[in-house]
Motif scaffolding. Structure first.
Motif, PDB file in Angstrom:
ATOM      1  N   LYS A 291     -32.257  25.599   4.047  1.00 38.93           N
ATOM      2  CA  LYS A 291     -33.161  24.502   3.662  1.00 38.93           C
ATOM      3  C   LYS A 291     -32.676  23.176   4.211  1.00 38.93           C
ATOM      4  O   LYS A 291     -33.461  22.319   4.583  1.00 38.93           O
TER       5      LYS A 291
ATOM      6  N   ILE B 139     -22.905  21.083   0.594  1.00 43.28           N
ATOM      7  CA  ILE B 139     -23.463  22.345   0.104  1.00 43.28           C
ATOM      8  C   ILE B 139     -22.344  23.319  -0.237  1.00 43.28           C
ATOM      9  O   ILE B 139     -22.300  23.880  -1.334  1.00 43.28           O
TER      10      ILE B 139
ATOM     11  N   ASN C 148     -28.952  30.173   1.445  1.00 46.51           N
ATOM     12  CA  ASN C 148     -30.316  29.673   1.249  1.00 46.51           C
ATOM     13  C   ASN C 148     -30.384  28.165   1.334  1.00 46.51           C
ATOM     14  O   ASN C 148     -31.260  27.591   1.968  1.00 46.51           O
ATOM     15  N   LYS C 149     -29.439  27.553   0.645  1.00 43.78           N
ATOM     16  CA  LYS C 149     -29.396  26.093   0.591  1.00 43.78           C
ATOM     17  C   LYS C 149     -29.132  25.519   1.989  1.00 43.78           C
ATOM     18  O   LYS C 149     -29.738  24.528   2.387  1.00 43.78           O
TER      19      LYS C 149
ATOM     20  N   LYS D   7     -20.454  22.424  -3.378  1.00 44.23           N
ATOM     21  CA  LYS D   7     -21.217  22.698  -4.596  1.00 44.23           C
ATOM     22  C   LYS D   7     -20.972  24.134  -5.079  1.00 44.23           C
ATOM     23  O   LYS D   7     -20.722  24.362  -6.256  1.00 44.23           O
ATOM     24  N   TYR D   8     -21.040  25.078  -4.152  1.00 37.12           N
ATOM     25  CA  TYR D   8     -20.857  26.475  -4.541  1.00 37.12           C
ATOM     26  C   TYR D   8     -19.385  26.852  -4.683  1.00 37.12           C
ATOM     27  O   TYR D   8     -19.029  27.700  -5.496  1.00 37.12           O
TER      28      TYR D   8
ATOM     29  N   ALA E 132     -26.743  32.142  -2.434  1.00 36.85           N
ATOM     30  CA  ALA E 132     -27.292  30.831  -2.812  1.00 36.85           C
ATOM     31  C   ALA E 132     -26.913  29.779  -1.775  1.00 36.85           C
ATOM     32  O   ALA E 132     -27.722  28.936  -1.382  1.00 36.85           O
ATOM     33  N   CYS E 133     -25.690  29.855  -1.327  1.00 40.37           N
ATOM     34  CA  CYS E 133     -25.199  28.886  -0.349  1.00 40.37           C
ATOM     35  C   CYS E 133     -25.968  29.015   0.967  1.00 40.37           C
ATOM     36  O   CYS E 133     -26.413  28.023   1.541  1.00 40.37           O
TER      37      CYS E 133
END
Ligand code: NAG
Ligand code: NAG
Length: 238
Positions: free
Chosen positions: A225, A195, A221-222, A198-199, A218-219
């Motif tokens: 999840k 994760i 949040n991911k 990715k960011y 965004a990170c």
């Protein structure tokens, strides 16, 4: 439509995968590829810069020597400390993303890889009662004519050599690592790195962190999840 998809795929792969090869150290492959028989460093099985052979040296505890470097110059590392040392070795030798942080003046070295504060604190905790004779593991050894490392200074506990996890992470491997301000856009050498990577890759090459607040969001949040499904499963089985 298909052509568009194919082109898009090609653009994405070339911008994320092929932009970075492997570091040019003495054990790394030219390019990352899958390794199904890694004995250690299995975090990188799907795409690895090290050969399976390399990981044999790390597979048996206590680890005595990796390439030309003895790990036991101040006595054997504790299992917990050894495990963290292995994670760093694995990242440097095997991670297909290490080259994202390639040192501008040394293609075998990395610079300012962002580590999570919690990772550094846990690492320090694991090693604080072990001993070391070098503050900087890259430069403070005496190397003999066969390229083997020896202590120049006396062995002291990690807890004397380094003030805390931050001090250790930012000094043990020269400029290789820094502790991140973020708790998400940072590596901790486990599956969650997927994760963060990715960011971190989409942050492009911007050094300033001004653009990173949306990445941070965004990170986070991911990550939430990623951690949630396990809780969900737990509840269903009740
Ligand atoms: C790279 O080398 C140049 C020239 O020697 C030096 O000015 C620069 O500070 C070096 N960069 C790093 C990150 O060490
Ligand atoms: C860690 O040690 C450094 C160097 O001594 C010091 O500047 C820093 O304030 C310390 N950090 C914490 C969280 O104690």
């Amino acid at each position: 439509m298909l052509r568009f998809a194919v082109t898009l795929f090609a653009v994405i792969t070339s911008s994320t995968c092929q932009q970075y090869g492997c570091l040019e150290g003495d054990t790394q492959k030219p390019k990352p590829s899958p390794e199904s028989n890694l004995q250690e460093c299995t975090l990188y099985s799907k795409s690895s810069c090290c050969y399976a052979d390399f990981t044999e040296q790390l597979a048996h505890s206590p680890v005595i020597k990796v390439s030309n470097s003895y790990w036991n110059r101040c006595g054997q590392l504790s299992k917990a400390c050894e495990d963290f040392t292995k994670k760093i070795e694995c990242f440097y030798r095997c991670s297909p993303h290490a080259a994202r942080w390639i040192h501008p003046n040394d293609t075998a070295a990395i610079q300012a890889v962002p580590l999570c504060q919690s990772f550094c604190d846990d690492w320090y905790e694991a090693c604080k009662d072990d001993s070391t004779c070098v503050q900087n593991w890259l430069t403070d050894w005496e190397w003999d004519e066969s390229g083997v490392n020896h202590c120049k200074n006396k062995c002291i506990p990690y807890s004397e050599m380094y003030a805390n996890g931050t001090d250790m992470c930012q000094n043990m491997w020269g400029e290789s690592f820094k502790v991140s301000q973020s708790s998400c856009l940072c590596l901790q050498m486990n599956k969650k790195d997927t994760i963060a990577i990715k960011y971190l890759l989409s942050e492009s090459s911007e050094e300033s962190s001004s653009s990173s607040s949306s990445e941070e969001h965004a990170c986070q949040n991911k990550l939430l999840k990623f951690e949630k499904p396990e809780e969900g499963e737990g509840e269903q089985t009740r």
